[in-house]
Write a protein that holds these residues in place. Structure first.
Motif, PDB file in Angstrom:
ATOM      1  N   ALA A  67       0.190  -1.126   0.225  1.00 51.07           N
ATOM      2  CA  ALA A  67       0.208  -0.299   0.111  1.00 51.07           C
ATOM      3  C   ALA A  67       1.241   1.103  -0.061  1.00 51.07           C
ATOM      4  O   ALA A  67       2.009   1.008   0.202  1.00 51.07           O
ATOM      5  CB  ALA A  67      -0.742  -0.077   0.988  1.00 51.07           C
ATOM      6  N   ARG A  97      -5.681  -8.911   0.673  1.00 49.49           N
ATOM      7  CA  ARG A  97      -5.398  -7.393  -0.639  1.00 49.49           C
ATOM      8  C   ARG A  97      -5.929  -5.805   0.778  1.00 49.49           C
ATOM      9  O   ARG A  97      -6.375  -6.432   1.577  1.00 49.49           O
ATOM     10  CB  ARG A  97      -6.161  -6.836  -1.297  1.00 49.49           C
ATOM     11  N   ASP A  99      -6.399  -1.770   1.300  1.00 50.28           N
ATOM     12  CA  ASP A  99      -7.308  -1.023   0.204  1.00 50.28           C
ATOM     13  C   ASP A  99      -7.058  -0.170   1.725  1.00 50.28           C
ATOM     14  O   ASP A  99      -6.669   0.178   2.726  1.00 50.28           O
ATOM     15  CB  ASP A  99      -8.385  -1.313   0.993  1.00 50.28           C
ATOM     16  N   ASP A 167     -15.343  -7.269   2.615  1.00 53.38           N
ATOM     17  CA  ASP A 167     -14.604  -6.080   2.258  1.00 53.38           C
ATOM     18  C   ASP A 167     -14.841  -5.163   3.788  1.00 53.38           C
ATOM     19  O   ASP A 167     -14.643  -3.998   3.996  1.00 53.38           O
ATOM     20  CB  ASP A 167     -16.551  -5.444   1.898  1.00 53.38           C
TER      21      ASP A 167
END
Length: 168
Positions: A67, A97, A99, A167
């Motif tokens: 990131a 992942r 974000d 999410d």
């Protein structure tokens, strides 16, 4: 258990196997030609890489950027370590992942630069459609079922901790 089936997605889309991660680091890039400095969240592996110049050859661990943020994402290493520990405990398989929040939100929203991690599990049609098999029945005629792949049936698998999901 191990993290051999969990992969961590780098900023460029490449994948690093989670059980190969040996270090998580934060560092700031220098300001160059009018471009602002950025904060990078990297993972390192035990794989040595080298580079050299007229002064000699240097080796060090392979670093992969997960990131990039405007502000220091100070909680990112601990958050990723916690997620990997949770995934290891349930013998998960899939991709993690990172974000980055791009703008400030209200009190319920992340601040710009905050790094959040999501996990996308691998799914296979064969594992979900496989018939269950029974082990030798007990005296009362019942027996615990196991999947054809040898693991517990889906209803018996331990879920990830609350708040963990694609999410989150």
């Amino acid at each position: 258990m191990s993290l051999a089936n969990v992969w961590v997605q780098a900023l460029d889309g490449s994948l690093v196997r989670a059980d190969q991660v040996t270090e998580m680091t934060l560092h700031q890039t220098p300001e160059i030609a009018g471009k602002p400095s950025r904060w990078l969240f990297d993972v390192a592996t035990g794989t040595p890489v080298g580079s050299g110049d007229a002064d000699g050859w240097r080796t060090g661990p392979l670093h992969r950027t997960l990131a990039q943020a405007d502000a220091p994402p100070r909680g990112a290493p601990v958050a990723l370590a916690r997620l990997l520990a949770q995934l290891d405990a349930v013998d998960a398989a899939g991709v993690v992942r990172a974000d980055v929040a791009r703008r400030h939100g209200g009190p319920d929203r992340a601040a710009a630069g905050d790094v959040h991690f999501g996990f996308t599990p691998f799914t296979t049609a064969a594992a979900h459609d496989a018939p269950t098999r029974q082990v030798a029945p007990s005296r009362d005629g019942t027996a615990p079922a196991t999947s054809a792949a040898g693991g517990p049936p889906p209803a018996d698998r331990a879920p990830l901790a609350a708040g963990r999901g694609r999410d989150d």
